[in-house]
Design a protein around this motif. Structure first.
Motif, short mmCIF file in Angstrom:
data_model
loop_
_atom_site.label_atom_id
_atom_site.label_comp_id
_atom_site.label_asym_id
_atom_site.label_seq_id
_atom_site.Cartn_x
_atom_site.Cartn_y
_atom_site.Cartn_z
N GLY A 14 56.99 -14.72 6.92
CA GLY A 14 57.13 -13.92 5.71
C GLY A 14 58.27 -14.42 4.84
N ALA A 15 59.41 -14.75 5.47
CA ALA A 15 60.56 -15.25 4.72
C ALA A 15 60.25 -16.61 4.11
CB ALA A 15 61.77 -15.35 5.63
N LEU A 16 59.53 -17.46 4.83
CA LEU A 16 59.17 -18.78 4.31
C LEU A 16 58.20 -18.65 3.13
CD1 LEU A 16 59.34 -21.85 4.53
CD2 LEU A 16 57.49 -21.75 6.24
N LEU A 17 57.22 -17.74 3.26
CA LEU A 17 56.27 -17.53 2.16
C LEU A 17 56.99 -17.04 0.91
CD1 LEU A 17 53.29 -17.38 1.22
CD2 LEU A 17 53.26 -15.01 2.03
N HIS A 18 57.92 -16.12 1.08
CA HIS A 18 58.66 -15.59 -0.07
C HIS A 18 59.52 -16.69 -0.71
CE1 HIS A 18 61.99 -13.39 -2.10
NE2 HIS A 18 60.98 -12.67 -2.54
N ARG A 19 60.11 -17.53 0.12
CA ARG A 19 60.96 -18.61 -0.40
C ARG A 19 60.14 -19.60 -1.22
NH1 ARG A 19 64.44 -21.94 3.86
NH2 ARG A 19 65.38 -19.86 4.09
N LEU A 20 58.92 -19.88 -0.78
CA LEU A 20 58.12 -20.92 -1.44
C LEU A 20 57.30 -20.39 -2.61
CD1 LEU A 20 56.80 -22.87 1.68
CD2 LEU A 20 58.74 -23.44 0.22
#
Length: 529
Positions: free
Chosen positions: A510-516
């Protein structure tokens, strides 16, 4: 657990323990221990905790750098009748504050560096505990080592088998981790005791040298500590960091015959398998938990072993339940482990439920009715090792139950032969494909990839993230890798350190998706997280 080291010492356990660095709570005592010396250390820690004001029924939160002394501190807390709560130092300060607020511990055991880091971030963990004790020196508002050293430990205090024994937290891949309470009956009687049997081929032998590179704040190692001391192998090698250059001389000095490690640790230590006279030449058994290991990594270690028929034992389970299934890989099975859909030899096949103790069911996530074998659905489990509750989130605990069944939050298939294949977390799934299965396939087709993560993006094709040493990937290599797959977005290529991870090395999707992408919505309902 409070007298575990004493009893093993009294029994004459001859296991030698070798550390990659000294314990944070006893830096002056070096890196080599006998079991009687560890028993003395646990008693000393029990005296320190008592001097700091902890006692029967109190919660003692432990937050420090990764090392096996997490479990020594936990055993000391159990010895005085307290309930240890082991919290990872990888937690962000604001997340740690949430968990401490749910716990409200009588004592927080930590380090000066972590205390200062949290305070600089605007979250003082000391404000959420009655007393703070630092392990490595004085700190404002905290008891230091000199304030509590030299106090005698009280006599061991027992508790009922169904009373709270220890608190751990889940990995937290989808947000704030959940706190999980286990009792002596669940984590020791049902889990650790199961591992103390000397099973053929997979049981620990007295002449084994066991190396462990794990996340010592998590429930797996608390259970492991109980079972491994009872089995008394010849030696234990503890790796607190998965650094190849640090691990190599320690492992070469005592080549292991059994290795247990986090999936991420296997990835980071993989370069050692390519060195001459490498440290894994005598390994007969590799053990992995927490997450599946991608096929190229499985093959690298199994092919590197000089044993005639090395085994890889993969366990799937959760903090709340312990292991639910076991699966075994061999050199032969890993050579076909990353075939396209429908291959039950793949790394995402979790094997069969633990005999006698575990039952699994696959249900429709909307109706909660069982689906036929071979069709995907939500995985439910029944096990007597299930934990007691989520502290501070009793409603959430109740919502995870479906009658007498526990929802794992995982989406998978129960095949006709009884094996279980994991497709995705329910919250991360996408109708186009299995993200996890696609990751295995891409890693097999991209030898330069350290890791591949496929993210579900609602309303769009999945987004692949490829991790390489230098953050580069040739266009032609990617074109060949995705041949025959459902549509994917162009890959994002990153280096290892740019991926947000949990304390167990899992990618925080989830954090990676939000970052990208700037988006937070997922493909699943999120109901079972």
């Amino acid at each position: 657990m409070g007298v575990l080291f004493d009893r093993c010492a009294d029994r004459g356990t001859a296991t030698r323990v070798h550390l990659d660095r000294p314990f944070d709570l006893a830096p002056e005592r070096g890196t080599d221990y006998t079991v009687p010396q560890l028993a003395v250390l646990v008693r000393d820690l029990a005296g320190r905790l008592t001097a700091a004001g902890a006692g029967r029924g109190d919660r003692v939160a432990i937050v420090k750098d990764n090392h096996w002394d997490y479990d020594l501190l936990a055993c000391a807390a159990v010895r005085i009748g307290a309930v240890p709560a082991q919290l990872s130092a990888h937690l962000a300060p604001h997340v740690l504050a949430v968990l401490l607020d749910r716990l409200r511990p009588a004592l927080l055991v930590t380090t000066t560096a972590l205390l200062e880091h949290c305070r600089r971030a605007g979250h003082d963990p000391g404000a959420l505990a009655r007393t703070v004790m630092t392990l490595d020196g004085p700190a404002p508002g905290a008891l230091g080592p000199d304030d509590v050293r030299g106090h005698d430990a009280p006599a061991p205090r027992s508790r009922h088998d169904d009373d709270p024994l220890v608190v751990h937290h889940t990995s937290g891949t989808t947000g704030v981790p959940k706190l999980v309470v286990h009792s002596t009956r669940t984590i020791i009687g049902k889990l650790a005791r199961f591992e103390t049997v000397r099973y053929p081929r997979i049981g620990l032998r007295r002449d084994d040298v066991l190396a462990n590179a794990s996340a010592f704040a998590h429930g797996r190692t608390f259970c492991w500590t109980a079972s491994v001391l009872c089995l008394a192998p010849r030696a234990l090698t503890i790796l607190s960091r998965a650094d190849p250059d640090t691990a190599d001389p320690l492992l070469r000095a005592r080549p292991p015959t059994v290795v247990e490690a986090l999936p991420v640790a296997y990835v980071r230590l993989r370069p050692l398998t390519r060195r001459l006279d490498h440290a894994f030449r005598d390994v007969r058994l590799f053990i992995s938990t927490y997450d599946a290991v991608h096929p190229p990594v499985l093959r690298a270690y199994l092919e590197a072993s000089g044993h005639r028929a090395p085994l890889w034992m993969q366990g799937w389970g959760q903090t709340e339940t312990g292991p639910l299934t076991f699966r075994f890989h061999t050199r032969r099975s890993t050579r076909r482990a990353a075939r396209p859909s429908g291959d039950r030899a793949g790394a995402r096949n979790l094997g069969r439920p633990v005999p006698v103790r575990t039952r699994l069911r696959v249900v429709d996530p909307d109706t909660l009715r069982p689906v036929p074998r071979g069709r995907p659905g939500l995985l439910l489990a029944r096990t007597p090792a299930c934990a007691l509750t989520y502290p501070g989130e009793a409603d959430r605990w109740a919502a995870k139950h479906v009658g007498r069944w526990w929802s794992t939050g995982d989406f998978g298939i129960r095949h006709r032969d009884g094996t279980v294949e994991l497709l995705d977390r329910e919250v991360d799934r996408t109708p186009q494909l299995s993200c996890l299965r696609t990751e295995d396939l891409l890693e097999d087709r991209l030898p330069q990839a350290l890791e591949v993560v496929v993210l579900a993006v609602p309303g769009q094709p999945p987004l692949p993230v490829v991790v390489t040493e230098d953050g580069a990937l040739e266009v032609e290599a990617w074109r060949r890798a995705v041949a025959g797959l459902p549509p994917l977005q162009p890959p994002t290529v990153l280096t290892w350190d740019l991926l947000p991870r949990t304390g167990t090395g899992k990618v925080r999707r989830g954090a990676l998706l939000h970052r990208l992408t700037g988006r937070t919505e997922t493909g699943g309902s999120g109901r079972w997280t």
